[in-house]
Scaffold this motif. Structure first.
Motif, short mmCIF file in Angstrom:
data_model
loop_
_atom_site.label_atom_id
_atom_site.label_comp_id
_atom_site.label_asym_id
_atom_site.label_seq_id
_atom_site.Cartn_x
_atom_site.Cartn_y
_atom_site.Cartn_z
N ASP A 197 1.22 -1.09 0.16
CA ASP A 197 0.17 0.12 0.32
C ASP A 197 0.86 1.26 0.22
OD1 ASP A 197 -2.51 -1.49 0.21
OD2 ASP A 197 -2.86 -1.07 2.32
N ALA A 200 2.08 2.19 -3.29
CA ALA A 200 0.56 2.41 -3.82
C ALA A 200 0.46 3.83 -3.90
CB ALA A 200 -0.64 1.72 -3.84
N GLY A 203 2.83 5.98 -4.82
CA GLY A 203 3.05 6.41 -6.98
C GLY A 203 1.97 7.23 -7.08
N ASN A 204 0.84 7.05 -6.65
CA ASN A 204 0.06 7.56 -7.17
C ASN A 204 -0.90 7.37 -6.15
OD1 ASN A 204 -2.51 8.74 -7.92
ND2 ASN A 204 -1.90 8.66 -10.95
N ASP A 206 -3.77 9.33 -5.11
CA ASP A 206 -5.98 8.75 -6.36
C ASP A 206 -5.56 7.37 -6.29
OD1 ASP A 206 -6.20 11.48 -5.99
OD2 ASP A 206 -5.17 12.80 -7.35
N VAL A 207 -5.45 6.53 -7.30
CA VAL A 207 -5.22 5.42 -7.81
C VAL A 207 -5.03 4.39 -6.65
CG1 VAL A 207 -4.45 3.78 -9.16
CG2 VAL A 207 -4.37 6.31 -10.08
N ALA A 208 -4.49 4.53 -5.37
CA ALA A 208 -5.11 3.92 -4.68
C ALA A 208 -5.71 4.05 -3.33
CB ALA A 208 -3.47 4.75 -3.39
N ARG A 209 -6.01 5.85 -3.30
CA ARG A 209 -7.65 5.58 -2.91
C ARG A 209 -8.81 4.45 -3.49
NH1 ARG A 209 -6.97 10.90 -2.51
NH2 ARG A 209 -6.73 10.54 -0.12
N LEU A 210 -8.34 4.82 -4.82
CA LEU A 210 -9.92 4.88 -5.32
C LEU A 210 -10.08 2.87 -5.30
CD1 LEU A 210 -9.97 7.07 -8.23
CD2 LEU A 210 -11.80 6.79 -7.30
N SER A 211 -8.18 2.50 -5.72
CA SER A 211 -8.39 0.92 -5.50
C SER A 211 -8.59 0.08 -4.28
CB SER A 211 -7.14 0.70 -6.15
OG SER A 211 -6.86 1.34 -7.07
N GLY A 212 -9.05 0.82 -3.05
CA GLY A 212 -9.91 0.60 -2.12
C GLY A 212 -8.63 0.84 -1.16
N ILE A 213 -7.96 1.48 -1.03
CA ILE A 213 -6.85 0.97 0.07
C ILE A 213 -7.15 2.53 1.15
CG2 ILE A 213 -4.38 2.49 1.08
CD1 ILE A 213 -3.90 0.74 -2.14
N VAL B 324 -15.35 6.72 -0.65
CA VAL B 324 -15.02 5.52 -1.90
C VAL B 324 -15.42 3.97 -1.19
CG1 VAL B 324 -12.62 4.27 -3.31
CG2 VAL B 324 -12.84 6.78 -2.72
N LEU B 328 -17.16 0.52 -3.48
CA LEU B 328 -16.71 -0.51 -3.75
C LEU B 328 -17.44 -1.78 -2.41
CD1 LEU B 328 -13.05 0.71 -3.74
CD2 LEU B 328 -13.37 0.18 -5.49
N ILE B 345 -0.79 2.37 -11.75
CA ILE B 345 0.33 2.73 -10.88
C ILE B 345 1.33 2.68 -11.48
CG2 ILE B 345 1.81 2.52 -8.91
CD1 ILE B 345 -0.64 2.56 -7.06
N GLU B 347 4.74 2.88 -11.54
CA GLU B 347 5.82 1.86 -11.18
C GLU B 347 5.83 0.80 -10.82
OE1 GLU B 347 4.97 4.97 -10.06
OE2 GLU B 347 6.08 6.62 -9.90
N ARG B 360 -6.58 -6.07 -2.14
CA ARG B 360 -7.64 -5.00 -0.57
C ARG B 360 -8.44 -5.19 -0.60
NH1 ARG B 360 -2.97 -4.39 -3.13
NH2 ARG B 360 -1.25 -3.09 -1.85
N TRP B 410 -10.67 -3.99 -12.71
CA TRP B 410 -11.84 -3.49 -11.66
C TRP B 410 -12.81 -4.90 -12.34
CZ3 TRP B 410 -12.00 -1.15 -7.96
CH2 TRP B 410 -10.96 0.07 -7.94
#
Lengths: 324, 498
Positions: A197, A200, A203-204, A206-213, B324, B328, B345, B347, B360, B410
């Motif tokens: 996490d 993530a 790295g980004n 916003d993407v991390a938050r949207l991915s459920g982190i 969020v 989800l 991401i 990287e 997750r 997704w």
């Protein structure tokens, strides 16, 4: 077919090669310093000196370990040195007032964790840049530390001497503590979802938050954890010095830890970082300081050398990223 | 047109990186006053050719003639001096400076060291006017739309004296209206005698706009000729090497209950009183110009932003906005149209990105590297993600493959309902057909699919029903069987059908 015919393969090969070289470069510099030092002074290779170096870098290593994880997640805490100063001051005063060892340890690490969490709350919920927020708390904490010891040196006599000067199997106990912390962080970063996490988020976000982190929770934990490790480092430092004095910990220690992490290749922008690199960075700075000491070079130059090493490493990291 | 001398002649150019051949024996000629379309799939060699033309890379074989003279080593600086300019996909404007300053960048008129602002603005205005562009030169570049930014960049290059202008996918991510503005600009450029290289994945656009077409496949020219000598199937065959058909499957009508219900959602002036219901197994499209209401849906449904009013229901259960985790948790999956900023991401490796969301959601605590590739393998297979290295960072993949990773990330998580925002954004035609088939499959599995799009053709291909939006408001709703493509375009462009 939809595959890219020319893109990925050569580029990957290049980045992979570069990464190995990067750590190899750091290792080579370490070897050079060791060779240079052992030729110039006999004292360097003596067991006593080497153990002393390890004992000294242990404290920085523990701070740098927490910072590596935090910076990988795109965070930054400039107040870890100030946190150490406050922790040592509080612990020293508690010892001086006859509190028990365990209560003192518990209270100071709890305090350090709280300080880390406060930083985390400010950074996470006000969106103030971490650099600015923690630079402010760093200054604040340095002042608080002086206040607690009233600007005087507070001795703890031989309490904690077992930790600070004791040895197990011929190695200083402090080294075991540091090694354990580094190992745990390395395992977290590689083998737990929490550690991934961090990559993530760095790295980004916003993407991390949207991915459920749960980014806010993770950040709070990361800042709190970095603070707790600063508290542990504070206890280690106190045990080694036997007293808390004005200037114990503080910005100087902080800068050394940041320097070590950056030299180890952890990205200031987040998303990249390794504990192994940090270990090499810590050792490099420790050895340079030790060698300059043995060669009886003025301490002014030692400060200059830390700055110079950091600058060179930062430039090297940027160049490497640009080429990759 | 072609009785003139070519301004650029590329002869037998080859280029390879390591062992991989990027270009082999490529020849082409660019004439002044001509629009030359360059087509090919992701990775066919277009970008390498552009880099060689603009001097960023040197060819391994063959030679380049510019303005009649043979060029040896071409550098980026020399290419620019010879009048070759590239407008890349990502805008290269200083977003905090005004349009005038951007056009005059590096060349501000000055007396001594004082900038002559009046003259700078006047020159910039003139440069825009000559290309028929109507943009206020005192606005900050960051406040412009993407199409306007492209125009400013083009005006800058033309003012600097470019005779050859390479436009790399200038209409990607643009709605029909904005794309039409770019088309007008390109025609104006041609009429003023510039040689335009126009790169695009949109075949219809190329056929309507270009004078000449060159198609690359696997680094070689597979078709070159006048645009009027070819047609859509011909170009597809040339690009892909086989026929690609993406047609609507004959779906048996087997719809379940309501999967997704959005009611009365209002957010500022962007979305006003938006209401739509999607049944399970149904694909409903929201069509509007790029940047209109449908582009806000992602932020609202994913929980990134809370609307002022409105309700959201997934599978019959009320879902609160602005969280969020709640979005989800309801089984709703939102796939962004902006994979760089909100999707992947870069990287992290392909496999980690594929499983980023699923791990997750499953609340996995440990990260098992040995299991990772095994668990990612079915996703890679189902979504046809192709990589050369075993598991490279996802940022190194081609656009089409990145898009498939994003969808797999997704849609591999057992969605109840999903929002797809421009799912074929920037992908080539074969990948597009793959993605269309994936969306069909999703609906067939009983997922309620809401498609946010600015592309009428894609809507006709995928959707069962379409809701047209304009200026944040719903203006019409049709069953897809009851409307033709041209009617839909007319509605999307110009208000309600008369």
């Amino acid at each position: 077919m939809t595959t890219t015919v020319v893109g990925p393969a050569p580029v990957t090969a290049v980045t992979k090669r570069r990464r190995t070289i990067a750590h190899a470069g750091l290792l080579a510099v370490l070897v050079l310093i060791v060779v240079f030092a052992s030729v110039r002074t006999d004292a360097f290779l003596s067991t006593n000196n080497l153990l002393n170096v390890l004992r000294q870098v242990s404290v920085v290593a523990v701070i740098a370990a927490g910072l590596t994880l935090l910076m990988t997640a795109g965070g930054m805490d400039f107040s870890l040195g100030g946190n150490v100063a406050v922790t040592t001051a509080v612990a020293a005063q508690m010892f001086a007032h006859g509190q028990s060892t365990w209560l003192t340890l518990l209270a100071s690490i709890a305090l350090a964790t709280t300080i880390g969490l406060v930083n985390g709350v400010v950074v996470t919920f006000t969106k103030v840049a971490p650099f600015v927020a923690t630079l402010a708390t760093a200054t604040l904490l340095d002042g608080v530390a002086l206040l607690i010891i009233n600007g005087l040196s507070v001795s703890i006599d031989d309490q904690l001497a077992g930790l600070g000067n004791g040895k197990t199997l011929g190695l200083p106990n402090l080294v075991f503590v540091a090694a354990l912390v580094l190992l745990v962080i390395a395992l977290i970063m590689r083998y737990t979802t929490f550690g991934r996490d961090a990559f993530a988020i760095g790295g980004n976000e916003d993407v991390a938050r949207l991915s459920g982190i749960n980014v806010a929770r993770d950040k709070l934990i990361l800042y709190g954890f970095a603070g707790a490790l600063a508290g542990l480092a504070g206890i280690m430092l106190l045990s080694r010095l036997g007293a808390s004095s004005p200037g114990t910990g503080g910005l100087q220690l902080q800068l050394t830890a940041v320097a070590a992490v950056v030299i180890g290749g952890t990205s200031l922008a987040g998303g990249k970082g390794t504990v192994f690199g940090t270990v090499l960075g810590v050792l490099l700075l420790g050895l340079v300081a030790n060698v300059l000491n043995l060669l009886q070079i003025s301490s002014y130059y030692q400060t200059i050398s830390v700055g110079a090493v950091l600058l060179i490493a930062a430039i090297a990291n940027t160049l490497q990223r640009r080429r990759a | 047109m072609s009785d003139e001398e070519p301004v650029v002649r590329v002869a037998g150019i080859g280029k390879s990186f390591g062992g991989a051949v990027a270009l082999r024996d490529v020849s082409l000629e660019l004439y002044p006053g001509e629009i030359h379309a360059l087509m090919g799939m992701n990775g066919a060699g277009k970008s390498t050719l552009v880099k060689i033309l603009s001097g960023a890379q040197n060819p391994g074989a063959g030679h380049l003639e510019i303005g009649g003279g043979v060029q040896g080593q071409l550098t980026a600086r020399r290419a620019r001096r010879l009048g070759i300019a590239t407008v890349p996909q990502r805008r290269e404007l200083v977003m905090t400076l005004t349009v005038a300053e951007n056009i005059m960048l590096g060349d501000l008129p000055a007396r001594g060291s004082l900038v002559r602002w009046r003259s700078a603005r006047e020159t910039a205005r003139q440069a825009l006017r000559e290309l028929g562009i109507d943009i206020d030169v005192d606005v900050e570049a960051g406040a412009l739309t993407v199409a306007e930014q492209t125009m400013v960049e083009v005006a800058r290059e033309v003012r600097r004296g470019s005779r050859v202008l390479i436009l790399d996918e200038p209409t990607a991510c643009l709605g029909a209206e904005a794309a039409a503005q770019i088309h007008t600009l390109v025609k104006n450029l041609r009429d003023s005698g510039v040689a335009v290289v126009f790169i695009s994945h949109h075949i219809g656009e190329v056929l309507a706009l270009a004078d000449r077409v060159t198609v690359l496949r696997d680094g070689a020219v597979v078709w070159a000729g006048l645009a009027k000598e070819t047609d859509e199937p011909g170009l597809v065959r040339a690009m892909v090497g086989r026929d690609v058909v993406s047609t609507r499957p004959d779906k048996p009508v087997r719809r379940g209950g309501t999967g997704l219900r959005i009611a009365g959602v209002t957010e500022g002036r962007f979305v006003e009183d938006f209401t739509v219901e999607v049944r399970k197994g149904e694909v409903v499209a929201v069509l509007g110009p790029a940047g209109d209401a449908q582009s806000r849906l992602f932020d609202l449904l994913s929980g990134r932003r809370r609307p002022e009013r409105g309700e959201l229901e997934v599978d019959g259960r009320r879902v609160p906005f602005g969280r969020v985790s709640r979005s989800l948790g309801s089984g709703l999956r939102c796939v962004t149209g902006d994979r760089r900023r909100l999707g992947l991401i870069p990287e992290l490796t392909v496999d980690e990105n594929l499983l980023l969301a699923r791990d997750r959601l499953d609340r996995r605590k440990l990260h098992r590297w040995d299991l990772l590739s095994r668990r990612a393998a079915p996703l890679r297979h189902d979504y046809r993600v192709v990589t050369l290295a075993p598991n490279p960072p996802v940022g190194l993949l081609s656009g089409g493959n990145q898009q498939k990773v994003l969808l797999a990330k997704w849609l591999g998580t057992a969605p109840v309902a999903c929002l797809l925002e421009d799912p074929t954004n920037g992908v080539d035609i074969a990948a597009m057909a793959d993605i269309h088939a994936l969306v069909d499959g999703l609906a067939a599995d009983g997922v309620a699919v809401l498609l946010a799009s600015s592309d009428a053709k894609e809507v006709m291909r995928l959707a069962d029903r379409v809701v047209c939006v304009r200026d944040g408001r719903m203006i019409a709703e049709y069953d897809i069987a009851s409307i033709t493509h041209d009617e839909l375009v007319a509605v999307a462009l110009g208000g309600a059908l008369s």
